[in-house]
Motif scaffolding. Sequence first.
Motif, PDB file in Angstrom:
ATOM      1  N   TRP A 174       0.743  -1.279   0.028  1.00  0.00           N
ATOM      2  CA  TRP A 174       0.102  -0.050   0.021  1.00  0.00           C
ATOM      3  C   TRP A 174       0.922   1.235  -0.151  1.00  0.00           C
ATOM      4  CZ3 TRP A 174      -1.376  -3.581   3.842  1.00  0.00           C
ATOM      5  CH2 TRP A 174      -2.489  -4.555   3.606  1.00  0.00           C
ATOM      6  N   SER A 175       2.272   1.175   0.151  1.00  0.00           N
ATOM      7  CA  SER A 175       2.930   2.238   0.118  1.00  0.00           C
ATOM      8  C   SER A 175       4.089   2.439  -1.065  1.00  0.00           C
ATOM      9  CB  SER A 175       3.771   2.461   1.361  1.00  0.00           C
ATOM     10  OG  SER A 175       4.595   1.171   1.306  1.00  0.00           O
ATOM     11  N   SER A 176       3.990   1.369  -2.044  1.00  0.00           N
ATOM     12  CA  SER A 176       5.022   1.547  -3.248  1.00  0.00           C
ATOM     13  C   SER A 176       4.509   0.912  -4.158  1.00  0.00           C
ATOM     14  CB  SER A 176       6.251   0.779  -2.818  1.00  0.00           C
ATOM     15  OG  SER A 176       6.076  -0.638  -2.504  1.00  0.00           O
ATOM     16  N   GLY A 177       5.051   0.608  -5.358  1.00  0.00           N
ATOM     17  CA  GLY A 177       4.654   0.132  -6.541  1.00  0.00           C
ATOM     18  C   GLY A 177       4.088   1.082  -7.421  1.00  0.00           C
ATOM     19  N   ASP A 178       3.748   0.810  -8.623  1.00  0.00           N
ATOM     20  CA  ASP A 178       2.980   1.400  -9.676  1.00  0.00           C
ATOM     21  C   ASP A 178       2.308   0.581 -10.538  1.00  0.00           C
ATOM     22  OD1 ASP A 178       5.001   0.676 -11.581  1.00  0.00           O
ATOM     23  OD2 ASP A 178       6.194   2.482 -11.058  1.00  0.00           O
ATOM     24  N   SER A 179       1.834   1.173 -11.856  1.00  0.00           N
ATOM     25  CA  SER A 179       1.012   0.532 -12.729  1.00  0.00           C
ATOM     26  C   SER A 179       1.841  -0.349 -13.652  1.00  0.00           C
ATOM     27  CB  SER A 179      -0.033   1.455 -13.317  1.00  0.00           C
ATOM     28  OG  SER A 179       1.211   2.610 -13.981  1.00  0.00           O
ATOM     29  N   ARG A 180       3.150  -0.160 -13.766  1.00  0.00           N
ATOM     30  CA  ARG A 180       4.019  -0.885 -14.684  1.00  0.00           C
ATOM     31  C   ARG A 180       4.500  -2.069 -13.906  1.00  0.00           C
ATOM     32  NH1 ARG A 180       5.645   3.822 -17.358  1.00  0.00           N
ATOM     33  NH2 ARG A 180       3.703   4.877 -17.596  1.00  0.00           N
ATOM     34  N   GLN A 181       3.837  -2.470 -12.824  1.00  0.00           N
ATOM     35  CA  GLN A 181       4.179  -3.866 -12.116  1.00  0.00           C
ATOM     36  C   GLN A 181       3.810  -4.971 -12.747  1.00  0.00           C
ATOM     37  OE1 GLN A 181       2.281  -5.042  -8.247  1.00  0.00           O
ATOM     38  NE2 GLN A 181       3.942  -4.122  -7.297  1.00  0.00           N
ATOM     39  N   LEU A 182       4.650  -5.869 -13.013  1.00  0.00           N
ATOM     40  CA  LEU A 182       4.383  -7.281 -13.861  1.00  0.00           C
ATOM     41  C   LEU A 182       3.380  -7.029 -14.855  1.00  0.00           C
ATOM     42  CD1 LEU A 182       3.627  -9.292 -10.467  1.00  0.00           C
ATOM     43  CD2 LEU A 182       6.000  -9.033 -11.524  1.00  0.00           C
ATOM     44  N   SER A 198      -4.273  -0.772 -16.047  1.00  0.00           N
ATOM     45  CA  SER A 198      -3.631  -0.971 -14.661  1.00  0.00           C
ATOM     46  C   SER A 198      -3.360   0.491 -14.244  1.00  0.00           C
ATOM     47  CB  SER A 198      -2.119  -1.426 -15.189  1.00  0.00           C
ATOM     48  OG  SER A 198      -1.349  -1.790 -14.220  1.00  0.00           O
ATOM     49  N   ILE A 199      -3.997   0.668 -12.989  1.00  0.00           N
ATOM     50  CA  ILE A 199      -4.214   1.700 -12.470  1.00  0.00           C
ATOM     51  C   ILE A 199      -2.990   2.188 -11.395  1.00  0.00           C
ATOM     52  CG2 ILE A 199      -6.599   1.669 -12.804  1.00  0.00           C
ATOM     53  CD1 ILE A 199      -7.052   1.491  -9.632  1.00  0.00           C
ATOM     54  N   ASN A 200      -2.851   3.393 -11.030  1.00  0.00           N
ATOM     55  CA  ASN A 200      -2.164   4.145 -10.068  1.00  0.00           C
ATOM     56  C   ASN A 200      -2.934   4.414  -9.090  1.00  0.00           C
ATOM     57  OD1 ASN A 200       0.856   3.714 -10.857  1.00  0.00           O
ATOM     58  ND2 ASN A 200       0.117   5.083 -12.470  1.00  0.00           N
ATOM     59  N   TYR A 201      -2.745   4.538  -7.664  1.00  0.00           N
ATOM     60  CA  TYR A 201      -3.548   4.990  -6.738  1.00  0.00           C
ATOM     61  C   TYR A 201      -2.913   5.509  -5.670  1.00  0.00           C
ATOM     62  CZ  TYR A 201      -2.249   0.393  -4.542  1.00  0.00           C
ATOM     63  OH  TYR A 201      -1.456  -0.455  -4.242  1.00  0.00           O
ATOM     64  N   ARG A 202      -3.516   6.337  -4.795  1.00  0.00           N
ATOM     65  CA  ARG A 202      -2.795   7.208  -3.815  1.00  0.00           C
ATOM     66  C   ARG A 202      -1.934   6.164  -2.690  1.00  0.00           C
ATOM     67  NH1 ARG A 202      -7.388  11.544  -2.846  1.00  0.00           N
ATOM     68  NH2 ARG A 202      -8.655   9.841  -3.148  1.00  0.00           N
ATOM     69  N   LEU A 203      -1.095   6.542  -2.426  1.00  0.00           N
ATOM     70  CA  LEU A 203       0.188   5.345  -1.375  1.00  0.00           C
ATOM     71  C   LEU A 203      -0.088   5.948   0.232  1.00  0.00           C
ATOM     72  CD1 LEU A 203       2.682   4.738  -4.040  1.00  0.00           C
ATOM     73  CD2 LEU A 203       0.665   3.334  -3.714  1.00  0.00           C
ATOM     74  N   ALA A 204       0.044   4.937   0.792  1.00  0.00           N
ATOM     75  CA  ALA A 204       0.430   5.224   2.197  1.00  0.00           C
ATOM     76  C   ALA A 204       2.062   5.793   2.263  1.00  0.00           C
ATOM     77  CB  ALA A 204      -0.053   4.150   2.873  1.00  0.00           C
ATOM     78  N   PRO A 205       2.494   6.430   3.622  1.00  0.00           N
ATOM     79  CA  PRO A 205       1.664   6.639   4.675  1.00  0.00           C
ATOM     80  C   PRO A 205       0.868   8.033   4.530  1.00  0.00           C
ATOM     81  CG  PRO A 205       3.871   7.183   5.050  1.00  0.00           C
ATOM     82  CD  PRO A 205       3.768   6.535   3.808  1.00  0.00           C
ATOM     83  N   GLN A 206       1.281   8.737   3.332  1.00  0.00           N
ATOM     84  CA  GLN A 206       0.694  10.129   2.926  1.00  0.00           C
ATOM     85  C   GLN A 206      -0.981  10.036   2.791  1.00  0.00           C
ATOM     86  OE1 GLN A 206       2.443  12.157  -0.279  1.00  0.00           O
ATOM     87  NE2 GLN A 206       0.968  13.989  -0.221  1.00  0.00           N
ATOM     88  N   TYR A 207      -1.185   9.106   2.206  1.00  0.00           N
ATOM     89  CA  TYR A 207      -2.799   8.915   1.938  1.00  0.00           C
ATOM     90  C   TYR A 207      -3.245   7.537   2.627  1.00  0.00           C
ATOM     91  CZ  TYR A 207      -2.009  12.528  -1.546  1.00  0.00           C
ATOM     92  OH  TYR A 207      -1.369  13.469  -2.034  1.00  0.00           O
ATOM     93  N   GLN A 208      -4.108   7.528   3.277  1.00  0.00           N
ATOM     94  CA  GLN A 208      -4.751   6.332   3.976  1.00  0.00           C
ATOM     95  C   GLN A 208      -5.925   5.939   3.525  1.00  0.00           C
ATOM     96  OE1 GLN A 208      -4.110   7.663   7.946  1.00  0.00           O
ATOM     97  NE2 GLN A 208      -1.852   7.247   8.313  1.00  0.00           N
ATOM     98  N   VAL A 291       3.394  -1.967   8.455  1.00  0.00           N
ATOM     99  CA  VAL A 291       2.784  -1.856   6.985  1.00  0.00           C
ATOM    100  C   VAL A 291       1.252  -1.711   6.962  1.00  0.00           C
ATOM    101  CG1 VAL A 291       2.107  -3.044   4.949  1.00  0.00           C
ATOM    102  CG2 VAL A 291       4.472  -3.065   5.848  1.00  0.00           C
ATOM    103  N   MET A 292       0.600  -2.327   8.012  1.00  0.00           N
ATOM    104  CA  MET A 292      -0.912  -2.334   8.108  1.00  0.00           C
ATOM    105  C   MET A 292      -1.183  -0.687   8.794  1.00  0.00           C
ATOM    106  SD  MET A 292      -1.826  -6.243   8.812  1.00  0.00           S
ATOM    107  CE  MET A 292      -3.606  -5.985   8.899  1.00  0.00           C
ATOM    108  N   GLU A 293      -0.401  -0.517   9.863  1.00  0.00           N
ATOM    109  CA  GLU A 293      -0.682   0.633  10.379  1.00  0.00           C
ATOM    110  C   GLU A 293      -0.516   1.809   9.595  1.00  0.00           C
ATOM    111  OE1 GLU A 293       2.071   0.312  13.906  1.00  0.00           O
ATOM    112  OE2 GLU A 293       0.901  -1.459  14.768  1.00  0.00           O
ATOM    113  N   ARG A 294       0.692   1.893   8.816  1.00  0.00           N
ATOM    114  CA  ARG A 294       0.778   2.986   7.833  1.00  0.00           C
ATOM    115  C   ARG A 294      -0.384   3.325   7.045  1.00  0.00           C
ATOM    116  NH1 ARG A 294       6.231   1.012   7.861  1.00  0.00           N
ATOM    117  NH2 ARG A 294       5.843  -0.166   5.754  1.00  0.00           N
ATOM    118  N   TYR A 295      -1.009   2.035   6.528  1.00  0.00           N
ATOM    119  CA  TYR A 295      -2.051   2.255   5.649  1.00  0.00           C
ATOM    120  C   TYR A 295      -3.234   2.508   6.158  1.00  0.00           C
ATOM    121  CZ  TYR A 295      -5.644   0.275   2.477  1.00  0.00           C
ATOM    122  OH  TYR A 295      -6.718  -0.263   1.666  1.00  0.00           O
TER     123      TYR A 295
END
Length: 391
Positions: A174-182, A198-208, A291-295
């Motif tokens: 939930w905090s890294s990666g992008d639409s170009r993955q695999l 294949s979408i990008n979305y807002r990432l933690a911890p800035q966006y929860q 990881v879950m707490e940041r998200y």
Amino acid sequence: MANSTYIKRVSINGWVMLILLTLLLLISLLTVFKAPTYHLWLLAIAASEFPLIFSGITGLLLIACIWLQKYQLICIIIGFLALGFFLSPVVRAYTVAAAVKTEFNSAFGQGSTIIKGDNSQPAFSFFKLFKHSSKSVAYKTLVYDDAEKLTLDYYPAQFGGKRPCIIVVHGGSWSSGDSRQLPELNSYLAAEGYHVASINYRLAPQYQAPLALDDVNQAFAYLRRNAGQLHIDINNFVLLGRSAGAQIALLSAYSQHQHGLKGVINFYGPADMVWGYSKPANKLVMDSRAVMERYLGGTYNAMPDKYFKSSPIEFVNQHTVPTLSIHGDNDVLVSPIHSQKLDVKLQQYGVKHFYLNLPWATHGFDYNINGPGGQLSTYVVERFINVVCRH
């Protein structure tokens, strides 16, 4: 004097061979046992999904053992053990493949595994292990949310007319990666006649949470608005997510009631966030609680309701869309118990579903689309999309 030097050189080579084969044996054990650390998890993906490379190296060293005068027997024994472990994912893939067609047909009806009238394609082929990834389909990057500057990569179907659309949600804790993955599966599905977004979305911890869920909603809305020019059949959407992205995809599919959504594909996702927090991963691999707490914005004790509302399993009911789950028994980041629990819940409510269990596989096994796990997962993914979108 020369003979003494030769004997000494052979002895040294024997030691080197013994060390090399022992290292290979230790690596080969990652195809059977769970990786104890993060870097060994990465090595486990390579060992289990690129078996021919490691088997080939081991085989060459075994051939070289013919010329050893010292440690020959122990080197041969160790080498054959390593070779057996490296090839074990191939053997087990054939075992899974032998049952998957019957089991999938049982879940979705006789003939569900047939694609375009062709029932000859095997679920797994040894010869496909030698194959490179399929030809890439050119994609275009589109802005689907102007306010947040969010983009998606659109792989157009290689067949004409209005076609179903697969929305892919990437992993990355939930905090890294992008639409170009695999991207290999995206190209494969586009070549088979499905649009892929294949979408990008807002990432933690800035966006929860639940902002990532809102982003999926925005992607759906954009694709519907532009369905004409993108040639999308708005009555045939399928969500596909990996890891953290699978949690988002499952939650969206189960709680948002998207029009035209025909199914959801869960690659090794955390379906029960409450249970997952109570049974964290090995910290040497990943600090899953952090990881879950940041998200989610805090600990379970501080906000149990948010963990509950972020658990896809809690939203399963008799109206839940058909679900495909794919998980490896050796997954050390997201326990396969998540998919097992989801499988039981779907069965209780009579939801059409299929759970592909890969005994040797770890998290991210689909990195190689032509590996044992990659072949089997691609086989059921294509057939799942075909059966849920043809009605």
